[in-house]
Design a protein around this motif. Structure first.
Motif, PDB file in Angstrom:
ATOM      1  N   TYR A  62       0.821  -1.225   0.000  1.00  0.00           N
ATOM      2  CA  TYR A  62       0.000   0.000   0.000  1.00  0.00           C
ATOM      3  C   TYR A  62       0.850   1.268   0.000  1.00  0.00           C
ATOM      4  N   GLY A  63       1.777   1.366   0.969  1.00  0.00           N
ATOM      5  CA  GLY A  63       2.587   2.577   1.067  1.00  0.00           C
ATOM      6  C   GLY A  63       3.400   2.787  -0.199  1.00  0.00           C
ATOM      7  N   MET A  83      10.465  -8.032  -3.792  1.00  0.00           N
ATOM      8  CA  MET A  83      11.105  -9.343  -3.633  1.00  0.00           C
ATOM      9  C   MET A  83      10.229 -10.494  -4.111  1.00  0.00           C
ATOM     10  N   GLY A  84       8.907 -10.273  -4.200  1.00  0.00           N
ATOM     11  CA  GLY A  84       8.003 -11.338  -4.637  1.00  0.00           C
ATOM     12  C   GLY A  84       7.766 -11.298  -6.136  1.00  0.00           C
ATOM     13  N   VAL A 150       2.463 -12.041   6.124  1.00  0.00           N
ATOM     14  CA  VAL A 150       2.625 -10.918   5.183  1.00  0.00           C
ATOM     15  C   VAL A 150       2.491 -11.428   3.746  1.00  0.00           C
ATOM     16  N   SER A 158      -2.044  -6.823  -0.239  1.00  0.00           N
ATOM     17  CA  SER A 158      -3.351  -6.768  -0.919  1.00  0.00           C
ATOM     18  C   SER A 158      -3.654  -8.064  -1.658  1.00  0.00           C
ATOM     19  N   VAL A 160      -3.230 -11.107  -0.490  1.00  0.00           N
ATOM     20  CA  VAL A 160      -3.604 -12.215   0.401  1.00  0.00           C
ATOM     21  C   VAL A 160      -4.593 -11.805   1.484  1.00  0.00           C
ATOM     22  N   GLY A 162      -7.903 -10.005   3.636  1.00  0.00           N
ATOM     23  CA  GLY A 162      -9.344 -10.234   3.663  1.00  0.00           C
ATOM     24  C   GLY A 162     -10.160  -9.088   3.091  1.00  0.00           C
ATOM     25  N   MET A 164     -10.947  -6.211   3.951  1.00  0.00           N
ATOM     26  CA  MET A 164     -11.772  -5.324   4.788  1.00  0.00           C
ATOM     27  C   MET A 164     -11.173  -3.922   4.796  1.00  0.00           C
ATOM     28  N   ILE A 260      -6.361 -16.457   1.630  1.00  0.00           N
ATOM     29  CA  ILE A 260      -5.001 -16.189   2.125  1.00  0.00           C
ATOM     30  C   ILE A 260      -3.912 -16.544   1.113  1.00  0.00           C
ATOM     31  N   GLN A 291      15.362  -8.666  -3.970  1.00  0.00           N
ATOM     32  CA  GLN A 291      15.310  -8.343  -2.541  1.00  0.00           C
ATOM     33  C   GLN A 291      16.412  -7.362  -2.173  1.00  0.00           C
ATOM     34  N   SER A 333       5.959  -3.176   7.697  1.00  0.00           N
ATOM     35  CA  SER A 333       6.469  -2.993   9.058  1.00  0.00           C
ATOM     36  C   SER A 333       7.728  -3.835   9.292  1.00  0.00           C
ATOM     37  N   GLY A 335       9.680  -5.482   6.875  1.00  0.00           N
ATOM     38  CA  GLY A 335      10.729  -5.297   5.872  1.00  0.00           C
ATOM     39  C   GLY A 335      11.438  -3.963   6.007  1.00  0.00           C
ATOM     40  N   PHE A 528      -5.265  -1.313   6.307  1.00  0.00           N
ATOM     41  CA  PHE A 528      -4.718  -0.857   5.021  1.00  0.00           C
ATOM     42  C   PHE A 528      -5.288   0.474   4.528  1.00  0.00           C
ATOM     43  N   ILE A 531      -3.077   2.999   6.224  1.00  0.00           N
ATOM     44  CA  ILE A 531      -1.728   3.016   5.622  1.00  0.00           C
ATOM     45  C   ILE A 531      -1.772   3.796   4.301  1.00  0.00           C
TER      46      ILE A 531
HETATM   47  P1  FAE Z   1       2.937  -4.719   2.467  1.00  0.00           P
HETATM   48  O1  FAE Z   1       1.575  -4.693   1.871  1.00  0.00           O
HETATM   49  O2  FAE Z   1       3.267  -5.760   3.419  1.00  0.00           O
HETATM   50  O3  FAE Z   1       3.975  -4.647   1.280  1.00  0.00           O
HETATM   51  C1  FAE Z   1       5.353  -4.722   1.471  1.00  0.00           C
HETATM   52  C2  FAE Z   1       5.979  -5.318   0.217  1.00  0.00           C
HETATM   53  O4  FAE Z   1       7.392  -5.163   0.307  1.00  0.00           O
HETATM   54  C3  FAE Z   1       5.716  -6.805   0.040  1.00  0.00           C
HETATM   55  O5  FAE Z   1       5.237  -7.048  -1.258  1.00  0.00           O
HETATM   56  C4  FAE Z   1       7.082  -7.449   0.272  1.00  0.00           C
HETATM   57  O6  FAE Z   1       7.290  -8.615  -0.513  1.00  0.00           O
HETATM   58  C5  FAE Z   1       8.022  -6.340  -0.143  1.00  0.00           C
HETATM   59  N1  FAE Z   1       9.340  -6.403   0.521  1.00  0.00           N
HETATM   60  C6  FAE Z   1       9.606  -6.610   1.824  1.00  0.00           C
HETATM   61  N2  FAE Z   1      10.925  -6.559   2.071  1.00  0.00           N
HETATM   62  C7  FAE Z   1      11.527  -6.299   0.860  1.00  0.00           C
HETATM   63  C8  FAE Z   1      12.869  -6.144   0.457  1.00  0.00           C
HETATM   64  N3  FAE Z   1      13.880  -6.210   1.341  1.00  0.00           N
HETATM   65  N4  FAE Z   1      13.127  -5.934  -0.851  1.00  0.00           N
HETATM   66  C9  FAE Z   1      12.111  -5.858  -1.743  1.00  0.00           C
HETATM   67  N5  FAE Z   1      10.812  -6.005  -1.411  1.00  0.00           N
HETATM   68  C10 FAE Z   1      10.519  -6.214  -0.125  1.00  0.00           C
HETATM   69  O7  FAE Z   1       3.241  -3.322   3.231  1.00  0.00           O
HETATM   70  N6  FAE Z   1      -5.600  -5.324   6.390  1.00  0.00           N
HETATM   71  C11 FAE Z   1      -6.810  -4.722   6.217  1.00  0.00           C
HETATM   72  O8  FAE Z   1      -6.899  -3.491   6.302  1.00  0.00           O
HETATM   73  N7  FAE Z   1      -7.927  -5.474   5.948  1.00  0.00           N
HETATM   74  C12 FAE Z   1      -7.887  -6.830   5.875  1.00  0.00           C
HETATM   75  O9  FAE Z   1      -8.918  -7.474   5.615  1.00  0.00           O
HETATM   76  C13 FAE Z   1      -6.643  -7.479   6.082  1.00  0.00           C
HETATM   77  N8  FAE Z   1      -6.542  -8.838   6.055  1.00  0.00           N
HETATM   78  C14 FAE Z   1      -5.301  -9.425   6.099  1.00  0.00           C
HETATM   79  C15 FAE Z   1      -5.188 -10.810   5.906  1.00  0.00           C
HETATM   80  C16 FAE Z   1      -3.933 -11.395   5.811  1.00  0.00           C
HETATM   81  C17 FAE Z   1      -3.820 -12.892   5.609  1.00  0.00           C
HETATM   82  C18 FAE Z   1      -2.759 -10.591   5.912  1.00  0.00           C
HETATM   83  C19 FAE Z   1      -1.395 -11.196   5.790  1.00  0.00           C
HETATM   84  C20 FAE Z   1      -2.870  -9.231   6.116  1.00  0.00           C
HETATM   85  C21 FAE Z   1      -4.120  -8.630   6.216  1.00  0.00           C
HETATM   86  N9  FAE Z   1      -4.257  -7.259   6.385  1.00  0.00           N
HETATM   87  C22 FAE Z   1      -5.492  -6.664   6.289  1.00  0.00           C
HETATM   88  C23 FAE Z   1      -3.088  -6.398   6.639  1.00  0.00           C
HETATM   89  C24 FAE Z   1      -2.647  -5.600   5.409  1.00  0.00           C
HETATM   90  O10 FAE Z   1      -2.585  -6.425   4.280  1.00  0.00           O
HETATM   91  C25 FAE Z   1      -1.277  -4.975   5.728  1.00  0.00           C
HETATM   92  O11 FAE Z   1      -1.453  -4.124   6.844  1.00  0.00           O
HETATM   93  C26 FAE Z   1      -0.739  -4.177   4.556  1.00  0.00           C
HETATM   94  O12 FAE Z   1      -0.551  -4.991   3.427  1.00  0.00           O
HETATM   95  C27 FAE Z   1       0.581  -3.502   4.920  1.00  0.00           C
HETATM   96  O13 FAE Z   1       0.892  -2.610   3.889  1.00  0.00           O
HETATM   97  P2  FAE Z   1       2.367  -2.056   3.680  1.00  0.00           P
HETATM   98  O14 FAE Z   1       2.326  -1.054   2.589  1.00  0.00           O
HETATM   99  O15 FAE Z   1       2.927  -1.646   4.974  1.00  0.00           O
END
Ligand code: FAE
Length: 548
Positions: A62-63, A83-84, A150, A158, A160, A162, A164, A260, A291, A333, A335, A528, A531
Motif C-alpha cells: 500500500y505505502g 522481492m516477490g 505478510v 493486498s 492475500v 481479507g 476489509m 489467504i 530483494q 512494518s 521489511g 490498510f 496506511i
Molecule cells: P505490504 O503490503 O506488506 O507490502 C510490502 C511489500 O514489500 C511486500 O510485497 C514485500 O514482498 C516487499 N518487501 C519486503 N521486504 C523487501 C525487500 N527487502 N526488498 C524488496 N521487497 C521487499 O506493506 N488489512 C486490512 O486493512 N484489511 C484486511 O482485511 C486485512 N486482512 C489481512 C489478511 C492477511 C492474511 C494478511 C497477511 C494481512 C491482512 N491485512 C489486512 C493487513 C494488510 O494487508 C497490511 O497491513 C498491509 O498490506 C501492509 O501494507 P504495507 O504497505 O505496509
C-alpha cells in the motif's frame, strides 16, 4: 469507471507476467498507437545496469504503491523493487492462485509445508500440506513468541488479505497519531484512499438472503441477543461480483475458499488499482524477485542499494547495486524496519536514531471460535470475505472490534469464528541479530494478556447467553485464543519518532518511510485504508517540499 490509464497499466501488468519479464514498464509507443496487447509491457534493462536513478520505492504494498503513483504523476521516474513475484497470469492449471485447502508452491513463500492460521480441524492435522519450495504469495515470518503473516508479490498484502477496508473511529485515530491533522485525514485522505482502493458496501437486502453470509447472520443475531452492536464492514472485494458468484453466473473465488493464498477474481488488489494507475503513467518500472539487502549513503548523498535477484525457485541469479537520489521504504512494518535497523547496526546509515526498531504492535489481533448448537448451522458455502463486525469498541473496560470471519471448509461445521481487534498498549521492539543478519522481534506471549482478556470477555458473554462453548480443536494444542500469530504488523519506524511528521527518516535527507512501519502498533481496525491514506498525506507534502 475504469480510466484509460488504469486500463493500460493493468494490461501492461498482465502482459509482463505473460512474457515472463522481471523488469518492465508501460510501452508508451504501443499505448499511443492503441495496440492493446502483450506489446504494452516493455522489458527494461537489467537492474544492475541502471547505475543511478532519480527515485526508488522498495516494496509494492500500500505505502509503496501510493508513493510510486504520486511521484510518477509529479513527473518523477520511479523504479519499484519487489522481492516477490508478479501474480497476474494463470499457471498451467488455469488459475493464478491456489485455494486454501489445495495449496501448492504458489501458496507460500519458500516453505516445505504450509503454515496456515488454522492448524487442525477436530484436532486432526488435515489443513497443512507439504508443498514444494517456491516464491509463493503468503509468508509467515516466525519470531520466538509471535508469527506474522505478510504478502509477497506485486501488491504486497493486498494479494492475500481479507479485503476489509475500514476507517478507524476518529477519536482513536487522534489518540494514536495526535500529530496528524485529523480534520484533513477524514475530509480528504481517507475518502481519497477509499475511492482509489475501490472500497464498496454490501447490499443489506442481498446480505440478508445470501447463502454465503449465513455464518455472519448467525453470529450477528447471537451478538444482538447478547446486547452487542454490529456494523457492516466495507470491502475492496467487489460485492456485485460476489452476488454473481452466489447466483452461479461467474467463476467463484470468495465463494470457492480463496483468500489467504490469493483470489483469482473479485478482489481489487493493488495491481488492479494504485499499481495499475502507477504503471499506466508510463513513468514506473517494476522489478520483481529483487530483494533489497543493504542500504548505504554515498558521499554525494545518494543512496546505494545492494539487491539480490533470485528466480522463483530461490536460486540466486545476481547480486547487484543500484543508486538513487530519493529512497522510499515501503517494504512493510517488518521489511522496512529490518532494512533500517540493519543499516544502523552495521554502520551503513549510522545516524539513524534509536527509535528505529521500536514501537511495534500487532493491532491487538487475536482469533477465536465458538461451537454452535446443531440448530444454528452456519452454512456449507461461506464467503471468505468478512462483511460484518461486532463493534464493542466503546466498552470502557474491554474495547473490542470483532470481525465475524468465515470458516470455509466446504461442509457444515457449526463454527462461529472471529478476528478480534483489541486495544493493547503493549509494544514490542526489533533487535538486530548479527548471526543471521536479520531483525528479531522481541515480543512475549505475556504481552497478549490484554488482548486475550478483552476478546474473552466479549465471547464469554455470547457463550453464556447462547449456552455454547469455545472450539479448542483449531489452533493447535487445545488453544482457544490464537495469540501466537497476527495479520496486522504495525510500527517499527513510528511517525514522529524514527521519522519526522511526514515520514522523512531522522538523521538523513531524501530517505523516507511510507508504510505500516509508521503506525504506532495499533489503529483499532484493519489497517490498510489508514496506511494508504497516511501515505497519500505524506507523499503530497514530500513532493511539494522536497521534489519541486
Ligand atoms: P505490504 O503490503 O506488506 O507490502 C510490502 C511489500 O514489500 C511486500 O510485497 C514485500 O514482498 C516487499 N518487501 C519486503 N521486504 C523487501 C525487500 N527487502 N526488498 C524488496 N521487497 C521487499 O506493506 N488489512 C486490512 O486493512 N484489511 C484486511 O482485511 C486485512 N486482512 C489481512 C489478511 C492477511 C492474511 C494478511 C497477511 C494481512 C491482512 N491485512 C489486512 C493487513 C494488510 O494487508 C497490511 O497491513 C498491509 O498490506 C501492509 O501494507 P504495507 O504497505 O505496509
Amino acid at each position: 469507471m475504469l480510466s484509460r490509464r488504469r486500463f493500460l497499466g493493468h494490461t501492461a501488468l498482465q502482459a509482463a507476467s505473460a512474457l515472463g519479464l522481471s523488469g518492465f514498464s508501460l510501452n508508451g509507443q504501443a499505448a499511443s498507437s492503441r495496440v492493446f496487447s502483450e506489446s504494452l509491457a516493455q522489458p527494461r534493462a537489467a537492474l544492475g545496469s541502471l547505475g543511478r536513478v532519480p527515485a526508488i520505492v522498495i516494496g509494492t504494498g500500500y505505502g509503496g504503491a501510493v508513493t510510486a503513483l504520486r511521484l510518477a504523476e509529479a513527473g518523477v521516474p520511479v523504479v519499484m523493487l519487489e522481492m516477490g513475484q508478479l501474480w497476474t497470469q494463470s499457471a498451467a492449471d488455469g488459475s493464478i492462485f491456489t485455494k486454501t485447502l489445495s495449496p501448492d508452491g504458489r501458496s507460500m513463500w519458500f516453505k516445505d509445508r504450509t503454515e496456515a492460521p488454522l492448524k487442525t480441524f477436530l484436532g486432526l492435522d488435515v489443513i497443512n500440506k507439504r508443498i514444494p519450495r517456491y516464491a509463493g504469495v503468503l509468508d509467515r515470518v516466525n519470531f520466538d513468541e509471535m508469527s506474522v503473516y505478510v504478502g509477497r508479490g506485486v501488491g504486497g498484502g493486498s494479494l492475500v488479505n481479507g479485503a476489509m477496508a475500514v476507517t478507524p473511529p476518529r477519536g482513536y485515530f487522534e489518540q494514536m497519531l495526535p500529530e496528524v491533522n485529523a480534520d484533513e485525514m477524514y475530509a480528504r485522505y481517507y475518502p481519497l484512499a477509499n475511492g482509489l482502493l475501490g472500497a464498496n458496501h454490501v447490499d443489506p437486502s442481498w446480505f440478508e438472503k445470501a447463502e454465503c453470509y449465513r455464518f455472519a447472520r448467525v453470529s450477528r443475531d447471537q451478538a444482538h441477543q447478547t446486547g452487542l452492536k454490529t456494523v457492516f464492514v466495507p470491502s475492496v472485494y467487489d460485492f456485485k461480483y460476489m452476488a454473481a458468484e452466489q447466483a452461479k453466473q461467474v467463476p467463484r473465488s470468495a465463494l470457492a475458499q480463496e483468500v489467504i493464498y490469493g483470489n483469482n477474481a473479485g478482489k481489487l488488489s493493488l495491481d488492479k488499482t494504485y499499481l495499475a494507475d502507477a504503471v499506466g503513467t508510463g513513468r514506473v518500472t517494476i522489478y520483481t524477485l529483487q530483494q533489497v539487502r543493504r542500504i548505504e549513503q554515498q558521499a554525494n548523498g545518494d543512496y546505494l542499494l545492494s539487491v539480490r535477484a533470485i528466480d522463483a525457485y530461490g536460486n540466486v541469479l545476481a547480486d547487484v547495486q543500484v543508486s538513487c537520489g530519493h529512497l522510499f521504504l515501503g517494504a512493510g512494518s517488518l521489511g522496512t524496519t529490518e532494512l533500517l535497523l540493519r543499516a544502523r547496526e552495521t554502520g551503513t546509515l549510522p545516524r539513524l536514531n534509536s527509535a528505529v526498531g521500536e514501537g511495534w504492535g500487532h493491532n491487538g489481533n487475536v482469533m477465536a471460535a465458538r461451537a454452535n448448537h446443531l440448530w444454528n448451522p452456519t452454512g456449507a458455502i461461506q464467503s471468505t470475505m468478512p462483511a460484518m463486525g461486532i463493534n464493542d469498541w466503546d466498552n470502557p473496560v474491554n474495547p473490542v472490534f470483532a470481525e465475524i470471519t468465515p470458516l470455509p471448509t466446504g461442509f457444515e461445521n457449526w463454527v462461529s469464528m472471529y478476528l478480534a481487534i483489541t486495544r493493547n498498549p503493549e509494544r514490542g521492539r526489533f533487535v538486530y541479530d548479527p548471526a543471521t543478519d536479520s531483525a528479531r522481534l522481541k515480543w512475549t506471549r505475556a504481552q497478549n494478556a490484554t488482548t486475550v482478556n478483552a476478546a474473552k470477555s466479549l465471547l464469554d458473554r455470547i457463550n453464556r447467553k447462547q449456552g455454547t462453548i469455545y472450539r479448542t480443536d483449531l489452533f493447535g494444542g487445545g488453544k482457544v485464543f490464537a495469540d501466537d500469530f497476527c495479520y496486522h504488523p504495525l510500527g517499527g519506524c513510528v511517525l514522529g519518532k524514527a521519522t519526522d511528521n511526514i515520514g522523512r527518516v531522522k538523521g538523513y535527507e531524501r530517505l523516507y518511510v511510507t508504510d505500516s512501519a509508521l503506525i504506532p502498533g495499533s489503529i483499532g481496525v484493519n489497517p490498510f485504508v489508514t496506511i494508504t491514506a497516511l501515505a497519500e498525506r505524506n507523499v503530497e507534502r514530500i513532493i511539494a517540499q522536497d521534489l519541486r
